[in-house]
Scaffold this active site. Structure first.
Site, mmCIF file in Angstrom:
data_model
loop_
_atom_site.group_PDB
_atom_site.id
_atom_site.type_symbol
_atom_site.label_atom_id
_atom_site.label_comp_id
_atom_site.label_asym_id
_atom_site.label_seq_id
_atom_site.Cartn_x
_atom_site.Cartn_y
_atom_site.Cartn_z
ATOM 1 N N ASN A 117 -15.840 -2.199 14.354
ATOM 2 C CA ASN A 117 -17.163 -2.810 14.571
ATOM 3 C C ASN A 117 -18.105 -1.943 15.397
ATOM 4 O O ASN A 117 -19.316 -1.970 15.198
ATOM 5 C CB ASN A 117 -17.020 -4.197 15.201
ATOM 6 C CG ASN A 117 -16.320 -4.168 16.543
ATOM 7 O OD1 ASN A 117 -15.475 -3.313 16.807
ATOM 8 N ND2 ASN A 117 -16.654 -5.104 17.411
ATOM 9 N N GLU A 136 -8.310 -4.730 24.968
ATOM 10 C CA GLU A 136 -9.544 -5.514 24.812
ATOM 11 C C GLU A 136 -9.436 -6.224 23.481
ATOM 12 O O GLU A 136 -9.533 -5.605 22.425
ATOM 13 C CB GLU A 136 -10.763 -4.593 24.872
ATOM 14 C CG GLU A 136 -12.052 -5.347 25.145
ATOM 15 C CD GLU A 136 -12.834 -5.648 23.888
ATOM 16 O OE1 GLU A 136 -12.729 -6.794 23.384
ATOM 17 O OE2 GLU A 136 -13.534 -4.758 23.392
ATOM 18 N N CYS A 163 -16.700 -8.424 19.680
ATOM 19 C CA CYS A 163 -15.711 -9.182 20.445
ATOM 20 C C CYS A 163 -16.382 -10.086 21.468
ATOM 21 O O CYS A 163 -15.920 -11.192 21.732
ATOM 22 C CB CYS A 163 -14.759 -8.223 21.149
ATOM 23 S SG CYS A 163 -13.761 -7.206 20.040
ATOM 24 N N GLU A 191 -11.821 -17.252 16.817
ATOM 25 C CA GLU A 191 -12.806 -16.182 16.654
ATOM 26 C C GLU A 191 -13.098 -15.966 15.173
ATOM 27 O O GLU A 191 -12.203 -15.641 14.391
ATOM 28 C CB GLU A 191 -12.289 -14.884 17.278
ATOM 29 C CG GLU A 191 -13.296 -13.752 17.224
ATOM 30 C CD GLU A 191 -12.796 -12.490 17.901
ATOM 31 O OE1 GLU A 191 -13.577 -11.851 18.620
ATOM 32 O OE2 GLU A 191 -11.611 -12.140 17.706
ATOM 33 N N GLU A 229 -12.526 -1.450 31.003
ATOM 34 C CA GLU A 229 -13.179 -0.233 30.544
ATOM 35 C C GLU A 229 -14.578 -0.190 31.133
ATOM 36 O O GLU A 229 -15.079 -1.180 31.651
ATOM 37 C CB GLU A 229 -13.232 -0.201 29.018
ATOM 38 C CG GLU A 229 -11.846 -0.237 28.384
ATOM 39 C CD GLU A 229 -11.891 -0.150 26.876
ATOM 40 O OE1 GLU A 229 -12.068 0.972 26.366
ATOM 41 O OE2 GLU A 229 -11.768 -1.188 26.229
#
Length: 491
Positions: free
Chosen positions: A162, A260, A294, A394, A471
């Site tokens: 993505n 993640e 996300c 999701e 991150e």
């Protein structure tokens, strides 16, 4: 590279056909794979299909570069190389954005933003290279105690489809800044900008073997990489199920992890919000990159007092979003694959069967100029209970689910009633309410009165099923370090 020619079907010249190992593109040892343009639902190029043997070669190159060269390179020199890479990325921004658009489907302006964000990541961590310092400890007289940060070694980077170039940069840049070497495996849907990024780094002066990229499938290249006994650290971005598999592989070698994973992030809109700012923020939170983020704001938790006016205007704006091929820079581009389009449609079809009210959208569609591509209409679903699939799972597409709250306390409860904990957004004119909600929501990052606020300086990562580790920011740099403590008697 002319956009008009590409849209007319002219092949894109100069794309890498092999892996990038030991400072150069290497010929594929197997047949090539096709990469698809989501805006046309057709292949536009081929790339190398990696194997465990390719991974072995890349890891061996990374080990050699780490031990012989990169860990010994002065931090200031590492910074100069990364800063030069940032400049080269900006110099080639248009071409990189076009390739990113073709590979992922996203609108050209969004792709250009991602490329510039990648440059900024290398710029940021270039400045951090010579500022990673340890501590001294207050020991009794006659003793000296101090700590130093050391690079962990070889980092495996599993890059999602993505945000290919920006996710690659946010992991590779701090790894290199810390003194690690890298073997990256981009998603099989979007391999090209990661390969080009490795080439740019080499042109910037990065020694051979410090950054390697092996393309191919997750099963044939990704799995051997995360299970490799000579990999010292793994950064993975992707689904919960795949992240769990990566954890299992890492456990066998006790390999460090940053994960993640998914999200089902709430955007809380209270009665006292700035209505225009909140409308703009909610619209971007779910429809940017066709909702394939996300951290997308996929749940609108809104106070009852403004629900009707707000949702009515939001639906009106969603209906006006332009749809089309990413190179024409629409407001909403395609989703990444036919399989993913079917997955999104399945969520809405099941919701209809449960009696859900689709306020707008809710159907597959196509590029209005060509009738081609993998597109889904911008979709908003009326109030659903907390146990509904649209609230719990999701979707990773342009689908927003509404939840109505009676007051700020109820909004907080709805926002937190989720298995994920990646981000949350809050729109309110009451600073006290905003900060209390930011304190109490279990999420890794909170946005107040602007969704996607911040940048590379702000640590990013999730709680609960959204993963662990951070991150971006200086926290992201520490993910690639191990701390050594030294205590000495000196009297």
């Amino acid at each position: 590279m002319k956009i008009e020619e590409i849209l007319s079907g002219t092949p894109v010249a100069g794309l890498p056909g092999g892996h990038f190992i030991d400072g150069a593109y290497t010929a594929s040892t197997r047949a090539q794979m096709e990469s698809y343009d989501p805006g046309r639902a057709a292949p536009f190029a081929t790339f190398a299909r990696g194997t465990a043997a390719d991974i072995d070669q890349a890891v061996a190159s990374a080990i050699h570069a780490f031990e012989k060269t990169w860990r010994k390179t002065p931090p200031a020199e590492r910074g100069r190389i990364l800063y030069h890479a940032a400049q080269l990325i900006r110099d080639d921004a248009e071409r990189l954005a076009i390739v990113e658009c073709l590979d992922s489907g996203k609108p050209l302006n969004e792709a250009l933003g991602d490329v510039n964000g990648a440059a900024r990541a290398f710029e940021y961590y270039a400045g951090a290279c010579d500022k990673l310092q340890g501590d001294t400890f207050p020991l009794p007289q006659g003793y000296l105690g101090y700590s130093v940060y050391e690079p962990v070694g070889v980092s495996a980077q599993i890059i999602p489809w993505n945000y290919p170039i920006s996710t690659a940069a946010r992991g590779i840049a701090p790894a290199l800044a810390a003194g690690c070497t890298v073997v990256a495996k981009p998603a099989e849907q979007t391999p090209f900008t990661a390969l080009q990024l490795a080439d740019i780094l080499t042109k910037a002066g990065l020694p051979a073997g410090v950054c390697n990229v092996v393309s191919g499938t997750g099963a044939e290249a990704g799995a051997p990489l995360v299970a490799h006994p000579d990999v010292d650290q793994i950064t993975f971005t992707g689904s919960v199920a795949t992240g769990q598999a990566v954890m299992r592989s890492a456990a066998d070698n006790v390999t460090r992890l940053v994960l993640e994973l998914g999200g089902k992030s709430p955007v809380v809109v209270l009665n006292d919000c700035d209505m225009e700012r909140a409308l703009t923020g909610v619209l971007g939170a779910i429809f940017e990159n066709a909702g394939q983020i996300c951290s997308a704001g996929s749940r609108l938790v809104i106070e009852r007092g403004i629900h009707d006016a707000f949702v009515g205007e939001l639906c009106a704006r969603a209906k006006k979003l332009t749809i089309g091929h990413g190179l024409r820079d629409p407001q909403l581009g395609p989703v990444n694959s036919a399989g993913h389009l079917d997955k999104i449609a399945g969520f809405i079809d099941r919701a209809r069967s449960r009696g859900a009210e689709i306020l707008t959208g809710g159907r597959t569609t196509a590029d209005p100029e060509t009738g081609e591509g993998w597109f889904y209409e911008p979709t908003i679903v009326a109030d659903r209970p907390s146990d509904d699939e649209l609230v719990r799972e999701e979707i990773f597409g342009p689908v927003l689910t509404v939840q109505i709250a009676d007051d700020p306390e109820h909004a907080l409860a709805l926002a937190g009633d989720c298995q994920y904990g990646l981000v949350a957004g809050i729109y309110t004119g009451n600073v006290s309410n905003a900060l209390k909600m930011a304190r109490d929501v279990d999420a890794g990052q909170i946005f107040i009165n602007e969704y996607f606020a911040g940048g590379v300086e702000v640590p990013f990562g999730g709680n609960k099923l959204s993963g662990f580790g951070r991150e971006k920011g200086l926290e992201g740099l520490r993910s690639y370090c191990k701390v050594k403590s030294v205590a000495a008697r000196i009297d």
